[in-house]
Design an enzyme around this catalytic site. Structure first.
Site: not given
Length: 301
Positions: A30, A51, A54, A75, A99, A139, A178, A183, A186
């Site tokens: 996102s 990323s 796929e 990777d 995450k 966090k 947050n 994606r 919550v």
């Protein structure tokens, strides 16, 4: 903005940005997609995204559809993959990480491998980069879980790398709260639970969280990441934030789906979750009505 001789601020964008080569790790996520979209608006024409998933790569390709973006498998835990990705890159936005707090508590070894060893691969394999932007998390502030701890250690590693560079603003840390509607957030989980079970699972209804929209976060990350007047010794925070109680977000979600708190199941906090998180700036709580308006405006529900 960044790289004095390469890019300068102009009225409708960044002059010279079309010559800058960008790499976004986790570019199909996102925030990664938001960063790419912002760079394209500014006139970037050389963007590489790496990323591992796929399906997400294909979704991102179809969503962005730009000849100026190359979506590749990559990777960050693989040194050869990182070395290849960084070839001739000027600016890196590093968003790739594991995450989810619950998953990181269950699998600290893999969290360490991705969030720490992957980051080390990036900062130790860099070849031509002029700016490395590490995306951290709120966090990392007084961490109570594995995820936050890896993010805090990552910030230390980035700062340490900066101390070895002649350009002391080469490596910077940005802590984000947050992301509302991202994606796997919550709200994403609740949508699936509503479909499958007719109820949503709420951990602790009194839990409070700070959040930011993907659009605001990506704008801040790009603006900060390309700034020449940056203090790399500081942690940089976006300030266009909001705050909610989990029970209010749940009620807003349910009411927008024409349901009530009867469709809410309370199970208690997951291991590693804080009841109240901290941030550099405090803001008032959003009401249920304001949350509904925001979710509608952002087209999250």
């Amino acid at each position: 903005l960044i790289i004095n001789t390469m890019v300068k601020n102009v009225k409708n964008g960044l002059e010279g940005i079309d010559k800058v080569r960008f790499l976004i790790t986790g570019g199909s996520g996102s925030l990664g997609k938001g960063i790419i979209k912002n760079l394209l608006k500014l006139g970037a024409k050389n963007i590489v995204s790496i990323s591992r998933d796929e399906n997400l790569i294909v979704q991102a390709m179809n969503e962005i559809r730009s000849p100026h973006v190359k979506f590749k498998f990559g990777d960050i835990t693989n040194k050869e993959s990182v070395r290849e990705a960084l070839n001739r890159i000027d600016v890196v936005f590093h968003t790739a990480a594991i995450k989810h707090v619950y998953l990181t508590e269950k699998d600290p070894r893999e969290t360490y491998r991705v969030n720490i060893l992957g980051l080390l691969n990036m900062i130790e394999s860099e070849q031509t980069i002029k700016r490395f932007v590490n995306i951290s998390s709120d966090k990392a502030l007084s961490p109570s879980n594995c995820y936050g701890s890896t993010k805090l250690l990552g910030e230390y590693l980035v700062n340490e790398k900066n101390e070895t560079e002649s350009d002391e603003s080469k490596y910077i840390n940005i802590r984000c709260p947050n992301f509302i509607g991202s994606r796997g957030s919550v709200l994403d989980v609740w949508k699936l639970q509503l479909i499958n079970e007719g109820k949503i699972i709420v951990t602790n209804p009194e839990m409070t969280r700070y959040f930011i929209t993907i659009e605001d976060a990506s704008k801040f990350v790009v603006k900060t990441g390309l700034s020449n007047s940056i203090d790399a010794k500081k942690i940089h925070y976006p300030l266009e934030i909001k705050k909610f109680r989990l029970k209010d977000l749940a009620l807003a979600f349910l009411e927008m789906n024409h349901l009530s708190n009867q469709n809410m199941k309370i199970v208690g906090a997951w291991p590693g979750e804080k009841i109240h998180e901290n941030y550099i700036k405090d803001v008032p709580f959003m009401s249920v009505q304001n949350l509904k308006s925001l979710l509608k405006k952002e087209r999250i529900i």
